[in-house]
Design an enzyme around this catalytic site. Structure first.
Site, PDB file in Angstrom:
ATOM      1  N   LEU A 168       7.894  75.768  29.972  1.00  0.00           N
ATOM      2  CA  LEU A 168       7.295  75.621  31.295  1.00  0.00           C
ATOM      3  C   LEU A 168       7.696  74.269  31.887  1.00  0.00           C
ATOM      4  O   LEU A 168       6.959  73.284  31.755  1.00  0.00           O
ATOM      5  CB  LEU A 168       5.771  75.738  31.164  1.00  0.00           C
ATOM      6  CG  LEU A 168       4.991  76.107  32.421  1.00  0.00           C
ATOM      7  CD1 LEU A 168       3.577  76.523  32.048  1.00  0.00           C
ATOM      8  CD2 LEU A 168       4.935  74.970  33.425  1.00  0.00           C
ATOM      9  N   GLU A 196      10.148  73.078  35.317  1.00  0.00           N
ATOM     10  CA  GLU A 196      11.094  73.483  36.360  1.00  0.00           C
ATOM     11  C   GLU A 196      12.349  72.626  36.374  1.00  0.00           C
ATOM     12  O   GLU A 196      13.455  73.127  36.597  1.00  0.00           O
ATOM     13  CB  GLU A 196      10.419  73.475  37.737  1.00  0.00           C
ATOM     14  CG  GLU A 196       9.412  74.607  37.952  1.00  0.00           C
ATOM     15  CD  GLU A 196       8.072  74.371  37.275  1.00  0.00           C
ATOM     16  OE1 GLU A 196       7.833  73.233  36.791  1.00  0.00           O
ATOM     17  OE2 GLU A 196       7.251  75.303  37.223  1.00  0.00           O
ATOM     18  N   PHE A 208       6.519  80.136  41.602  1.00  0.00           N
ATOM     19  CA  PHE A 208       5.943  80.123  42.948  1.00  0.00           C
ATOM     20  C   PHE A 208       6.585  78.991  43.741  1.00  0.00           C
ATOM     21  O   PHE A 208       6.934  77.938  43.182  1.00  0.00           O
ATOM     22  CB  PHE A 208       4.424  79.890  42.894  1.00  0.00           C
ATOM     23  CG  PHE A 208       3.625  81.107  42.506  1.00  0.00           C
ATOM     24  CD1 PHE A 208       3.189  82.019  43.465  1.00  0.00           C
ATOM     25  CD2 PHE A 208       3.320  81.348  41.175  1.00  0.00           C
ATOM     26  CE1 PHE A 208       2.457  83.137  43.098  1.00  0.00           C
ATOM     27  CE2 PHE A 208       2.590  82.467  40.809  1.00  0.00           C
ATOM     28  CZ  PHE A 208       2.149  83.367  41.768  1.00  0.00           C
ATOM     29  N   ASP A 209       6.666  79.210  45.066  1.00  0.00           N
ATOM     30  CA  ASP A 209       7.219  78.220  45.995  1.00  0.00           C
ATOM     31  C   ASP A 209       6.786  76.781  45.718  1.00  0.00           C
ATOM     32  O   ASP A 209       7.592  75.865  45.627  1.00  0.00           O
ATOM     33  CB  ASP A 209       6.823  78.610  47.426  1.00  0.00           C
ATOM     34  CG  ASP A 209       5.432  79.240  47.494  1.00  0.00           C
ATOM     35  OD1 ASP A 209       4.458  78.590  47.093  1.00  0.00           O
ATOM     36  OD2 ASP A 209       5.344  80.409  47.934  1.00  0.00           O
ATOM     37  N   PHE A 262       5.872  75.360  43.162  1.00  0.00           N
ATOM     38  CA  PHE A 262       6.233  74.811  41.841  1.00  0.00           C
ATOM     39  C   PHE A 262       7.691  74.368  41.799  1.00  0.00           C
ATOM     40  O   PHE A 262       8.202  74.003  40.743  1.00  0.00           O
ATOM     41  CB  PHE A 262       6.001  75.848  40.737  1.00  0.00           C
ATOM     42  CG  PHE A 262       4.575  76.291  40.587  1.00  0.00           C
ATOM     43  CD1 PHE A 262       3.532  75.549  41.128  1.00  0.00           C
ATOM     44  CD2 PHE A 262       4.265  77.448  39.882  1.00  0.00           C
ATOM     45  CE1 PHE A 262       2.208  75.959  40.982  1.00  0.00           C
ATOM     46  CE2 PHE A 262       2.941  77.868  39.742  1.00  0.00           C
ATOM     47  CZ  PHE A 262       1.920  77.127  40.293  1.00  0.00           C
ATOM     48  N   TYR A 288       8.936  71.793  43.297  1.00  0.00           N
ATOM     49  CA  TYR A 288       9.132  70.339  43.430  1.00  0.00           C
ATOM     50  C   TYR A 288       9.421  69.618  42.119  1.00  0.00           C
ATOM     51  O   TYR A 288      10.185  68.646  42.127  1.00  0.00           O
ATOM     52  CB  TYR A 288       7.950  69.723  44.185  1.00  0.00           C
ATOM     53  CG  TYR A 288       7.712  70.415  45.508  1.00  0.00           C
ATOM     54  CD1 TYR A 288       8.680  70.369  46.513  1.00  0.00           C
ATOM     55  CD2 TYR A 288       6.582  71.186  45.725  1.00  0.00           C
ATOM     56  CE1 TYR A 288       8.501  71.058  47.707  1.00  0.00           C
ATOM     57  CE2 TYR A 288       6.397  71.874  46.918  1.00  0.00           C
ATOM     58  CZ  TYR A 288       7.350  71.810  47.909  1.00  0.00           C
ATOM     59  OH  TYR A 288       7.192  72.490  49.079  1.00  0.00           O
ATOM     60  N   HIS A 301       0.704  78.179  46.038  1.00  0.00           N
ATOM     61  CA  HIS A 301       1.210  79.528  45.774  1.00  0.00           C
ATOM     62  C   HIS A 301       1.606  80.284  47.037  1.00  0.00           C
ATOM     63  O   HIS A 301       1.874  81.475  46.988  1.00  0.00           O
ATOM     64  CB  HIS A 301       0.156  80.351  45.022  1.00  0.00           C
ATOM     65  CG  HIS A 301      -0.062  79.911  43.610  1.00  0.00           C
ATOM     66  ND1 HIS A 301      -0.608  78.697  43.297  1.00  0.00           N
ATOM     67  CD2 HIS A 301       0.197  80.525  42.417  1.00  0.00           C
ATOM     68  CE1 HIS A 301      -0.685  78.585  41.977  1.00  0.00           C
ATOM     69  NE2 HIS A 301      -0.196  79.681  41.424  1.00  0.00           N
TER      70      HIS A 301
END
Lengths: 326, 372
Positions: A60, A62, A85-86, A88, A90, A131
């Protein structure tokens, strides 16, 4: 041509399956995309079919997903990353903008970075903070990236395959509120080029431009406007970077009026760029200022307020009326 | 943080081999080296130090925008660089000039980068798989891990064929150990059991911040938390750097998963030519590490082995020749054409870039017409 009805989530799933079958260098990576099939089930069944070295349930992280995808691309792979999700994306922003976007340039063209980053994005699902966002402008602003967003299942099926075939990094924004609406998929058709915008309803008095989930709102608005005697043309942008201006300019030359709609906040947005470009290139065709209908420049609000935050048919029609009033 | 009980040292600061229970697993890697390779270690360290001084001078004379010195870290870099096999891939941070040189990179490419002519621009396929410098601290650790995942997926790990099996070597510093990307790289490396060596040069300073501010524990111990075996070495000992890297790269290639080395060294110079270390560190620290200089200790070792004066004279000449060659070539460098700016932003055709490049060409041509 065979056409099948399916929702966009399934269409993208089939597009991913076709890409995995056609090229052994394609692999998928992301959080929960393997055994679970992704939180939206877009990758359902793919790990079982292609194995854990082609469909990777990653740790987990990104930045880790994007950064290791870059290394895999250097090795000759074509990784397709899912950001769950969008909001996440960054933690992976630095690897996307400082590394992925710039590496072909840093290498002076001797290496390509065919990495796709799939991002379920946008509102209308009543979810918690982080989200429901629309962060596409950050990436459209970044040299070295391509940014696209399908609005319908057929584009979901074809555009994901085209994005994977691209030799450049592609941010692939999937309108998550449209995942479950069915549409026709022509799976032996000839797809439109990835970066082409498209007129999806013809009209003569006002042009509406949008992308992703907004396209269905624009079509609804056009239908209502037609009932009131106003002829509206609707353009599905499909590609946010580069933007295909030819159909937009041709439409504005006909209608003289342009409304750009987006879920994203309006300040320094994709819609702003379109408004500026149309003002530069079609000034003498315009009968009214280009108007933007956007999310407000607030953080995405709690879900019970999303209905007033997100542009809806009424706000689009209000802008149409304003444009016609000039 | 300095040497601990755990620090592997094969060559004492006095230049003699350390033969002990702690070193016996590593000494065979040294024993099997032929003399020419032992001499290469010295040659590369001396030549790159001279190059480093010349590049620093060129910066001071306005020829380079910046220089990134490697003074003091030659042994850590030369030993580990020679431990890699030709098919291995190497991901540097931005101070590993000599590793590039060992792999076949013309170090003028580094000069060009720091003169502002390129962002790197060498092709790793032509530089012995020595990848580009990455200036965002720690980013390259993830690229290396992804690359090593690909090596594993490609089945070029653990076949037992020394010509086939590959590993990835990634360099980073003590400052980078605080970055998320380095930690995420260790997580992914452990998860996917990558054929990879994490090579940490602990030079004790992240610009002005001492390593004690990055970590309250010796950095090599952190690796255990990720499930990655680790070793701390005397990074100013080229033999330790070589032998311990060899052993760990061999293990990685054999499919035993990722490994971690912390090389204790010291950044004798500034972080870059923009830095002023007199503002934040004490002379006695520098003096302590001066006595542990990687080159003088190795020279004592070679002389004790009977290497004659002629070799050292030849190396000095080679170093001077490279320095004057670099100076001459630097002074001959021109500016890149403006059109270079638009190259390779994308691999496939891109209308916005094409449009802007065409606009700019027409704009420039307008000046030519006006002045002709």
């Amino acid at each position: 041509m065979t056409e099948r009805m399916m929702p966009m989530a399934k269409a993208i799933n089939e597009g991913l399956r076709a890409a995995l079958r056609n090229d052994p260098k394609v692999l998928l990576m992301g959080e929960d995309i393997g055994t679970l099939g992704g939180v939206f089930r877009v990758t359902e069944g793919l790990k079982a079919e292609f194995g854990e070295n082609r469909v990777l349930d990653t740790p987990l992280a990104e930045s880790g997903i994007v950064g290791t995808a870059i290394g895999l691309a250097m090795r000759g792979y074509r990784p397709v990353c899912e950001i769950q999700f969008d909001g996440f994306i960054y933690p992976g922003f630095d690897q996307i903008t400082s590394q992925l976007a710039k590496l072909t340039y840093r290498h002076e063209g001797t290496q390509s970075f065919p990495v796709v980053i799939r991002v379920p994005y946008g509102g209308h699902i009543g979810a918690v903070e982080h989200h429901q966002e629309s962060p596409e402008a950050y990436f459209a602003h970044t040299a070295g990236l391509r940014v696209v967003s399908p609005a319908a299942p057929n584009d979901g099926y074809w555009m994901i395959q085209q994005a994977i075939a691209s030799n450049d990094p592609v941010l692939f924004f999937e309108p998550k509120s449209r995942y479950w609406q069915k549409g026709e998929v022509a799976d032996d058709g000839v797809p439109a080029p990835l970066h082409q915008s498209r007129v999806v309803r013809t009209g003569t008095q006002v042009t509406l431009v949008g992308h992703g989930a907004m396209v269905s709102q624009l079509l609804q608005a056009a239908e209502v406007a037609a009932g009131e005697g106003t002829s509206v043309e609707v353009i599905d942008l499909r590609s946010l970077s580069p933007i295909d201006y030819a159909p937009i300019l041709a439409s504005v030359q006909k209608t003289g009026r342009l409304v750009v709609a987006q879920e994203a906040p309006g300040n320094v947005s994709v819609g702003s760029e379109i408004a500026a470009t149309v003002a530069e290139r079609a000034f003498y065709s315009l009968e009214a200022p280009v108007l933007r209908v956007s999310g407000f420049d607030t953080p995405f609000p709690p879900a019970k307020l999303e209905g007033v935050y997100l542009p809806d048919v009424d706000r689009i029609l209000e802008a149409v009326d304003r444009a016609l009033a000039y | 943080m300095s040497y601990t009980e755990a620090t592997v040292q094969l060559l004492s600061p006095q230049g003699s081999l350390v033969e002990s229970a702690a070193t016996e697993e590593y000494l065979p890697f040294i024993a099997e080296l032929d003399e020419s390779r032992l001499l290469d270690f010295h040659r590369q360290m001396v030549v790159i130090r001279r190059f480093d001084i010349e590049a620093g001078n060129l910066q001071r004379q306005g020829q380079l925008a910046l220089w990134i010195p490697s003074l003091g870290q030659e042994a850590a870099q030369v030993g580990s660089g020679y431990a890699a096999r030709p098919q291995d891939h190497i991901f540097p941070a931005y101070r590993e000039h000599v590793v590039g040189r060992i792999r076949g990179l013309d170090v003028m490419k580094i000069i060009e980068l720091l003169r502002g002519l390129s962002h790197g621009g060498w092709n790793p396929a032509e530089t012995g798989n020595f990848h580009l410098f990455t200036l965002v601290i720690g980013s390259q650790a993830l690229h290396a891990t992804g690359y090593a995942m690909g090596q594993r997926f490609d089945g070029v790990v653990g076949t037992g064929d020394p010509e086939v099996d590959q590993a990835t070597l990634v360099y980073f510093g003590d400052g980078a150990t605080s970055q998320g990307d380095v930690n995420e790289a260790l997580v992914f490396a452990a998860s996917y059991q990558t054929p990879q060596l994490f090579f940490l040069q602990n030079n004790h300073w992240a610009i002005s911040v001492p390593v004690e501010r990055q970590s309250r524990t010796p950095l090599y111990l952190r690796a255990a938390g990720f499930g990655v075996p680790s070793t701390q070495i005397d990074g100013n000992d080229v033999l330790a750097s070589y032998a311990v890297s060899r052993k760990n790269l061999d293990a990685a290639r054999a499919g035993e998963g990722p490994r971690f080395i912390e090389a204790l060294t010291y950044r004798m110079g500034a972080h870059t030519t923009s830095d002023d270390p007199t503002k934040y560190r004490e002379d006695e620290d520098v003096a302590y590490w001066s006595e542990r200089d990687p080159i003088s200790r190795y020279e004592r070792y070679l002389r004790a082995k009977g290497v004659g004066e002629e070799f050292f004279r030849d190396v000095a000449t080679e170093a001077e020749d490279l320095a004057s060659d670099i100076r001459r070539r630097t002074l001959e460098l021109g500016d890149p054409p403006a059109s270079n700016m638009f190259r390779s932003v994308y691999t496939d055709a891109h209308p916005l870039i094409a449009e802007q490049a065409a606009w700019f060409a027409a704009y420039e041509a307008g000046f030519e017409e006006a002045t002709s």
